[in-house]
Design a protein around this motif. Structure first.
Motif, mmCIF file in Angstrom:
data_model
loop_
_atom_site.group_PDB
_atom_site.id
_atom_site.type_symbol
_atom_site.label_atom_id
_atom_site.label_comp_id
_atom_site.label_asym_id
_atom_site.label_seq_id
_atom_site.Cartn_x
_atom_site.Cartn_y
_atom_site.Cartn_z
ATOM 1 N N GLY A 1 0.817 -1.215 0.000
ATOM 2 C CA GLY A 1 0.000 0.000 0.000
ATOM 3 C C GLY A 1 0.845 1.255 0.000
ATOM 4 N N PHE A 2 1.887 1.289 0.820
ATOM 5 C CA PHE A 2 2.742 2.475 0.863
ATOM 6 C C PHE A 2 3.613 2.598 -0.377
ATOM 7 C CE2 PHE A 2 1.531 2.915 5.272
ATOM 8 C CZ PHE A 2 1.581 4.285 5.449
ATOM 9 N N ARG A 3 3.995 1.467 -0.949
ATOM 10 C CA ARG A 3 4.739 1.539 -2.211
ATOM 11 C C ARG A 3 3.863 2.126 -3.323
ATOM 12 N NH1 ARG A 3 7.830 -4.221 -1.530
ATOM 13 N NH2 ARG A 3 9.762 -3.382 -0.628
ATOM 14 N N ALA A 4 2.575 1.799 -3.305
ATOM 15 C CA ALA A 4 1.647 2.355 -4.298
ATOM 16 C C ALA A 4 1.499 3.860 -4.113
ATOM 17 C CB ALA A 4 0.284 1.669 -4.183
ATOM 18 N N VAL A 5 1.458 4.312 -2.849
ATOM 19 C CA VAL A 5 1.380 5.751 -2.575
ATOM 20 C C VAL A 5 2.629 6.458 -3.085
ATOM 21 C CG1 VAL A 5 1.361 7.499 -0.749
ATOM 22 C CG2 VAL A 5 -0.162 5.524 -0.605
ATOM 23 N N GLU A 6 3.783 5.875 -2.806
ATOM 24 C CA GLU A 6 5.047 6.484 -3.247
ATOM 25 C C GLU A 6 5.129 6.571 -4.765
ATOM 26 O OE1 GLU A 6 9.142 7.944 -2.755
ATOM 27 O OE2 GLU A 6 7.246 8.035 -1.658
ATOM 28 N N LYS A 7 4.666 5.520 -5.447
ATOM 29 C CA LYS A 7 4.681 5.541 -6.912
ATOM 30 C C LYS A 7 3.744 6.619 -7.444
ATOM 31 C CE LYS A 7 4.172 2.692 -11.056
ATOM 32 N NZ LYS A 7 3.497 3.796 -11.782
ATOM 33 N N LYS A 8 2.587 6.752 -6.819
ATOM 34 C CA LYS A 8 1.630 7.766 -7.272
ATOM 35 C C LYS A 8 2.218 9.159 -7.109
ATOM 36 C CE LYS A 8 -2.789 7.316 -6.769
ATOM 37 N NZ LYS A 8 -4.163 7.176 -6.238
ATOM 38 N N VAL A 9 2.854 9.423 -5.957
ATOM 39 C CA VAL A 9 3.454 10.738 -5.730
ATOM 40 C C VAL A 9 4.583 10.997 -6.720
ATOM 41 C CG1 VAL A 9 4.662 12.197 -4.055
ATOM 42 C CG2 VAL A 9 2.801 10.724 -3.304
ATOM 43 N N SER A 10 5.332 9.952 -7.059
ATOM 44 C CA SER A 10 6.425 10.099 -8.026
ATOM 45 C C SER A 10 5.907 10.503 -9.398
ATOM 46 C CB SER A 10 7.216 8.794 -8.142
ATOM 47 O OG SER A 10 7.779 8.430 -6.909
ATOM 48 N N ASP A 11 4.660 10.144 -9.690
ATOM 49 C CA ASP A 11 4.073 10.479 -10.995
ATOM 50 C C ASP A 11 3.436 11.867 -11.018
ATOM 51 O OD1 ASP A 11 4.829 8.025 -11.993
ATOM 52 O OD2 ASP A 11 2.926 7.052 -11.541
ATOM 53 N N PHE A 12 3.332 12.521 -9.834
ATOM 54 C CA PHE A 12 2.773 13.872 -9.814
ATOM 55 C C PHE A 12 3.687 14.819 -10.585
ATOM 56 C CE2 PHE A 12 0.548 13.233 -5.442
ATOM 57 C CZ PHE A 12 -0.490 12.556 -6.077
ATOM 58 N N PRO A 13 3.119 15.789 -11.312
ATOM 59 C CA PRO A 13 3.954 16.795 -11.973
ATOM 60 C C PRO A 13 4.661 17.668 -10.940
ATOM 61 C CG PRO A 13 1.649 17.406 -12.143
ATOM 62 C CD PRO A 13 1.680 16.019 -11.566
ATOM 63 N N GLU A 14 5.801 18.215 -11.308
ATOM 64 C CA GLU A 14 6.549 19.102 -10.414
ATOM 65 C C GLU A 14 5.697 20.318 -10.077
ATOM 66 O OE1 GLU A 14 9.993 20.045 -8.179
ATOM 67 O OE2 GLU A 14 9.511 18.242 -9.349
ATOM 68 N N ILE A 15 5.676 20.683 -8.789
ATOM 69 C CA ILE A 15 4.897 21.840 -8.363
ATOM 70 C C ILE A 15 5.544 23.108 -8.898
ATOM 71 C CG2 ILE A 15 4.095 23.164 -6.367
ATOM 72 C CD1 ILE A 15 4.109 20.540 -4.790
ATOM 73 N N GLN A 16 4.779 23.901 -9.620
ATOM 74 C CA GLN A 16 5.279 25.147 -10.194
ATOM 75 C C GLN A 16 4.930 26.299 -9.258
ATOM 76 O OE1 GLN A 16 7.183 25.128 -12.983
ATOM 77 N NE2 GLN A 16 6.919 22.906 -12.923
ATOM 78 N N SER A 17 5.932 26.860 -8.617
ATOM 79 C CA SER A 17 5.713 27.972 -7.710
ATOM 80 C C SER A 17 7.014 28.738 -7.540
ATOM 81 C CB SER A 17 5.228 27.472 -6.342
ATOM 82 O OG SER A 17 5.391 28.438 -5.349
ATOM 83 N N ASP A 18 6.951 30.055 -7.687
ATOM 84 C CA ASP A 18 8.154 30.866 -7.495
ATOM 85 C C ASP A 18 8.671 30.731 -6.076
ATOM 86 O OD1 ASP A 18 7.973 31.727 -10.085
ATOM 87 O OD2 ASP A 18 6.973 33.618 -9.607
ATOM 88 N N THR A 19 7.748 30.632 -5.106
ATOM 89 C CA THR A 19 8.150 30.498 -3.708
ATOM 90 C C THR A 19 8.918 29.205 -3.489
ATOM 91 O OG1 THR A 19 6.237 31.748 -2.955
ATOM 92 C CG2 THR A 19 7.304 30.347 -1.337
ATOM 93 N N LEU A 20 8.367 28.079 -3.974
ATOM 94 C CA LEU A 20 9.048 26.800 -3.802
ATOM 95 C C LEU A 20 10.338 26.746 -4.608
ATOM 96 C CD1 LEU A 20 6.199 24.123 -3.773
ATOM 97 C CD2 LEU A 20 7.736 24.750 -1.925
ATOM 98 N N SER A 21 10.325 27.316 -5.804
ATOM 99 C CA SER A 21 11.527 27.305 -6.637
ATOM 100 C C SER A 21 12.668 28.024 -5.934
ATOM 101 C CB SER A 21 11.245 27.970 -7.990
ATOM 102 O OG SER A 21 10.288 27.234 -8.715
ATOM 103 N N ALA A 22 12.343 29.162 -5.297
ATOM 104 C CA ALA A 22 13.373 29.906 -4.581
ATOM 105 C C ALA A 22 13.922 29.099 -3.413
ATOM 106 C CB ALA A 22 12.806 31.232 -4.076
ATOM 107 N N LEU A 23 13.019 28.430 -2.665
ATOM 108 C CA LEU A 23 13.456 27.629 -1.526
ATOM 109 C C LEU A 23 14.306 26.453 -1.965
ATOM 110 C CD1 LEU A 23 10.157 27.611 0.544
ATOM 111 C CD2 LEU A 23 12.327 28.592 1.265
ATOM 112 N N LYS A 24 13.864 25.737 -3.005
ATOM 113 C CA LYS A 24 14.613 24.570 -3.467
ATOM 114 C C LYS A 24 15.945 24.975 -4.079
ATOM 115 C CE LYS A 24 10.676 21.509 -4.223
ATOM 116 N NZ LYS A 24 9.893 20.722 -5.186
ATOM 117 N N SER A 25 15.931 26.128 -4.771
ATOM 118 C CA SER A 25 17.166 26.611 -5.370
ATOM 119 C C SER A 25 18.208 26.858 -4.306
ATOM 120 C CB SER A 25 16.899 27.901 -6.150
ATOM 121 O OG SER A 25 18.092 28.455 -6.638
ATOM 122 N N ARG A 26 17.775 27.390 -3.154
ATOM 123 C CA ARG A 26 18.719 27.681 -2.083
ATOM 124 C C ARG A 26 19.083 26.414 -1.317
ATOM 125 N NH1 ARG A 26 23.080 29.691 -0.100
ATOM 126 N NH2 ARG A 26 23.186 29.179 2.083
#
Length: 440
Positions: free
Chosen positions: A181-206
Motif C-alpha cells: 500500500g505504501f509503495r503504491a502511494v510512493e509511486k503515485k506521488v512520483s508520478d505527480f507533476p513538479e509543483i510550479q511555484s516561485d516560492t518553492l523554486s526559490a526555496l529549493k534553489s537555495r
C-alpha cells in the motif's frame, strides 16, 4: 542422600530457568505489543492528518478574503508538519519513501512562506492559487489511498510488526499489504507533476546543493583517497577507505573513513565532482581543556587559511565541554555574506581540528553584485526597537523567508541580560530577522 540433594537442586534450577524464560518471553511480548500500538497510533494519526490537510487545502481555495487566508495557510503548514512527523514514526526506513515526504514538505513550505507575508501587500497570485488547486487534488488522491489502506488494516487485523519484518527480508520476495500500500502511494506521488511555484523554486534553489557551481572534474575512488589524505595531512592513504554513496544523496559523493590502529575512526564526505570535502568529523575523546576560546579561534583560523579559505570573519563561537565550534562567513568588501557559512570544531586539549562543515560555502560561495543601500546606518537604526541598546553594527547579506538574498544592516544589541542580532533591510527598513545569541 547426595543424589536426592542433587535432584532437588536440578528441579529448583529447572523451575528458576523456566520462570526466567517465561518472564523474558512476557517482557518481549510486552515490548512487541507496545511497538505495535505505537505504529498503529502513528498510522491512524497520519490518516487523520491527511484528511484534515485535504480539507484545509480545499478551504483555502474557497476563501475570498486575505484576513481568513493567512490563518488557513498556517493550519495547512501545521497539519503537513504533523503528517511528516507521523510518517517518521512508522517503520518505513527500509523502503524508499522520500517522494511522499518531500511532497508533504513542499506543502508545508509553500503554505508557511505564503502565510507569513503581508497578505494586503502581497495577496495570493493566480499562479499560487493554481498551485494550491494542484496540491488539493494530489492530497485528495493520497488521502483516498491512505483511507483504503486504513480500512484494510482495521478489517483484516494487519500488523505493522509483520510489515517491518517483510521489509527486512530483502533477500526474498515478500507479500505484505501494508508495504504494498505504501509503495503504491510512493509511486503515485512520483508520478505527480513538479509543483510550479516561485516560492518553492526559490526555496529549493537555495536548499539544494548547486553541484554545477563546483569546480573540477570527477575524481575516482583512488583520487578521493589521495585527496582525503592531503586534507588530513597524512603522508599516504593507509587506513583510508572510500565508498560511493547511493542515489538518495543530495549530490554525487563519496563517504571516506580513516581507520586508526587504536580503533578510532575519522569520517568525511567528498563530492565526486572536484573531490571537495563537504564535512569532516573526528569523534576522539577530548581531554581537559588547555586552551581558551581565543587560542582555539587562532587554531581554527590558521587551519582554514592553510586549506584555502581566505577573508573570513568569525561570527559565533560556542564551547561544548572541552571543544569549541567556530562559525565563519566570508566578507565581500565590507559586507558579511551569511549564506556562505562554514564551521570548524577545535579540540581545546591540544588545538587539533576535529570537525568541519563547509557545504554551504562550497555550493553557494561566489562573487556577488551587491548594490548600494538606500538607507544610511543612522536611518536603519531608527527601525530597531528603542528598548535595545546597540553595541555593534555591520553590513550583512542574509536570506529572507523565501531564500532571497537581502542586503541588511546587522545590529548587535542587548536588552536586559540578553544579546540579539537584528537585521534591518538596507533598502526599505523591514525587520528581516532577529536572532537571540547564546550566552557562554
Amino acid at each position: 542422600m547426595v543424589s536426592k540433594i542433587v535432584s532437588m537442586v536440578a528441579v529448583v534450577a529447572l523451575v528458576v530457568v523456566g520462570f526466567w524464560g517465561y518472564r523474558e518471553h512476557q517482557q518481549k511480548q510486552a515490548l512487541l505489543i507496545k511497538a505495535e500500538n505505537q505504529y498503529q497510533r502513528a498510522f491512524h494519526d497520519l490518516s487523520s492528518h491527511m484528511d484534515l490537510l485535504q480539507d484545509e487545502l480545499g478551504k483555502a481555495l474557497a476563501i475570498n478574503t486575505n484576513r481568513q487566508l493567512g490563518p488557513c495557510l498556517s493550519n495547512i503548514w501545521r497539519v503537513s508538519y504533523s503528517a511528516q512527523a507521523d510518517l517518521g514514526q512508522l517503520p518505513l526506513n527500509l523502503m524508499p519513501f522520500n517522494r511522499t515526504q518531500s511532497f508533504l514538505k513542499d506543502i508545508g513550505d509553500f503554505s508557511y512562506r505564503t502565510a507569513v507575508r503581508d497578505q494586503q501587500q502581497q495577496p495570493l497570485a493566480d499562479g499560487e492559487w493554481k498551485t494550491l488547486k494542484s496540491l488539493y487534488a494530489e492530497a485528495n488522491s493520497i488521502e483516498q489511498d491512505i483511507q483504503k489502506l486504513q480500512t484494510d488494516v482495521l478489517t483484516k487485523n494487519l500488523r505493522w510488526m509483520d510489515a517491518e519484518l517483510a521489509l527486512t527480508q530483502t533477500h526474498k520476495k515478500t507479500d505484505n499489504q501494508i508495504v504494498d500500500g505504501f509503495r503504491a502511494v510512493e509511486k503515485k506521488v512520483s508520478d505527480f507533476p513538479e509543483i510550479q511555484s516561485d516560492t518553492l523554486s526559490a526555496l529549493k534553489s537555495r536548499n539544494g546543493p548547486h553541484i554545477a557551481n563546483v569546480s573540477g572534474q570527477n575524481v575516482s575512488q583512488e583520487e578521493a583517497a589521495r585527496k582525503a589524505a592531503a586534507f588530513l595531512d597524512k603522508p599516504d592513504t593507509n587506513g583510508i577507505k572510500v565508498q560511493k554513496n547511493g542515489k538518495g544523496m543530495q549530490y554525487p559523493s563519496y563517504s571516506v573513513t580513516l581507520q586508526h590502529p587504536n580503533g578510532q575512526n575519522e569520517y568525511m564526505d567528498m563530492t565526486i565532482k572536484g573531490g571537495h570535502v563537504t564535512w569532516f568529523v573526528n569523534n576522539r575523546d577530548v581531554k581537559d581543556a588547555a586552551l581558551d576560546l581565543v587560542a582555539g579561534q587562532e587554531k581554527a583560523e590558521k587551519w582554514l587559511s592553510a586549506k584555502g579559505y581566505p577573508n573570513l570573519s568569525m561570527i559565533k563561537s560556542e564551547q561544548h565541554d572541552n571543544s569549541a565550534v567556530y562559525t565563519f562567513v566570508p566578507k565581500q568588501g565590507n559586507v558579511l555574506v551569511y549564506p556562505d557559512t562554514l564551521s570548524v570544531k577545535v579540540a581545546l586539549d591540544n588545538g587539533e581540528i576535529i570537525g568541519f562543515n563547509g557545504q554551504d560555502y562550497l555550493f553557494h560561495h561566489k562573487q556577488r553584485t551587491i548594490g548600494q543601500p538606500k538607507l544610511t546606518e543612522q536611518q536603519a537604526r531608527t527601525y530597531v526597537s528603542n528598548r535595545t541598546k546597540i553595541q555593534e553594527s555591520n553590513m550583512a547579506l542574509v536570506e529572507n523567508d523565501i531564500g532571497q538574498e537581502i542586503l541588511t544592516y546587522e545590529f548587535i544589541g542587548t536588552m536586559d541580560n540578553d544579546t540579539y542580532r537584528i537585521y534591518i533591510n538596507a533598502n526599505n527598513g523591514n525587520e528581516e530577522k532577529v536572532e537571540k545569541l547564546k550566552q557562554l
